[in-house]
Scaffold this motif. Structure first.
Motif, PDB file in Angstrom:
ATOM      1  N   THR A   1      36.741  47.189  48.197  1.00  0.00           N
ATOM      2  CA  THR A   1      38.100  47.157  47.653  1.00  0.00           C
ATOM      3  C   THR A   1      38.536  45.732  47.324  1.00  0.00           C
ATOM      4  O   THR A   1      39.038  45.463  46.227  1.00  0.00           O
ATOM      5  N   VAL A   2      38.337  44.821  48.269  1.00  0.00           N
ATOM      6  CA  VAL A   2      38.747  43.432  48.061  1.00  0.00           C
ATOM      7  C   VAL A   2      37.920  42.796  46.949  1.00  0.00           C
ATOM      8  O   VAL A   2      38.458  42.116  46.065  1.00  0.00           O
TER       9      VAL A   2
ATOM     10  N   VAL B   1      50.528  44.118  49.077  1.00  0.00           N
ATOM     11  CA  VAL B   1      49.060  44.173  49.106  1.00  0.00           C
ATOM     12  C   VAL B   1      48.565  44.093  50.546  1.00  0.00           C
ATOM     13  O   VAL B   1      47.659  44.833  50.954  1.00  0.00           O
TER      14      VAL B   1
ATOM     15  N   GLN C   1      39.149  43.933  43.569  1.00  0.00           N
ATOM     16  CA  GLN C   1      40.406  43.269  43.182  1.00  0.00           C
ATOM     17  C   GLN C   1      40.133  41.864  42.652  1.00  0.00           C
ATOM     18  O   GLN C   1      40.698  41.453  41.641  1.00  0.00           O
TER      19      GLN C   1
ATOM     20  N   GLU D   1      38.431  41.979  39.214  1.00  0.00           N
ATOM     21  CA  GLU D   1      39.396  42.294  38.160  1.00  0.00           C
ATOM     22  C   GLU D   1      40.183  41.055  37.749  1.00  0.00           C
ATOM     23  O   GLU D   1      40.383  40.793  36.556  1.00  0.00           O
TER      24      GLU D   1
END
Length: 202
Positions: A152-153, A135, A156, A159
């Motif tokens: 993006t972070v 990652v 993540q 999620e």
């Protein structure tokens, strides 16, 4: 780093973080004797509950044990009533003494890598290290600032949080005293509310 009631995962995360930090230093050309870092573990706020709040003492104890066994030089225990508002004198004393008894008086924190050599912990540490490094390389290739800016972070993390919420709702992750063996007659803790945070200066 957050320390949770999943004691083996907490131990392995701390061990993996030390190895990864050393690897980053190695890649950047830092000398071996300067690659270390002091680890500070804090009992997870996500594991503290308003219902059956006194069970938070047990959760904090497990988390602190894991942090000490994982090698964190500093442990901070969140008071058991912190969810209800400003912690009281008793809860602050219990939090302080939990860390002192486990990490200092019991000498857990004085043993060099007490979990080292355990097949399960070594395997879990290696798996976490390999996944985290993958990652890290992915984000590094894209650019950390860009990964933060384009969401993006955040995606993540969202999620992971959504998956955890589903597991909590379906009792895949049971919480003693809340989803398991709740005491419906228990009165909730009453604590003084926290003052509102001051706005950041413009």
């Amino acid at each position: 780093m957050s320390a949770t009631t999943d004691q083996f995962a907490t131990i392995a995360r701390l061990r993996a973080l030390r190895g990864l930090w050393s690897r980053v230093g190695e890649v950047l050309g830092v000398t071996e004797n300067a690659r270390g870092a002091i680890q500070h573990a804090v009992t997870s706020l996500r594991e503290a509950t308003r219902d059956d709040a006194y069970v938070n003492i047990l959760r904090g104890t497990i988390s602190t044990f894991a942090a000490a066994a994982g090698g964190a030089e500093i442990q901070t225990v969140i008071p058991f009533d912190t969810i209800a508002g400003l912690p009281g004198d008793l809860s602050r004393r219990v939090a302080r003494n939990t860390q002192i008894v486990l990490a200092e008086e019991s000498n857990i924190g004085r043993v060099n890598d007490p979990a080292g050599g355990s097949w399960f912990v070594e395997s879990l540490t290696r798996q976490l290290s390999e996944k985290a490094w993958a990652v890290f390389q992915e984000l590094d290739g894209k650019g950390f600032a860009a990964a933060l800016a384009d969401g993006t972070v955040a995606a993540q993390l969202d999620e992971l949080n959504a998956a955890r919420s589903t597991q909590l709702a379906t009792r895949k992750i049971p919480i003693t005293g809340v989803s398991m063996f709740p005491n419906y007659a228990e009165s909730p803790l009453e604590r003084k509310a926290r003052p509102e945070a001051r706005p950041w200066p413009a």
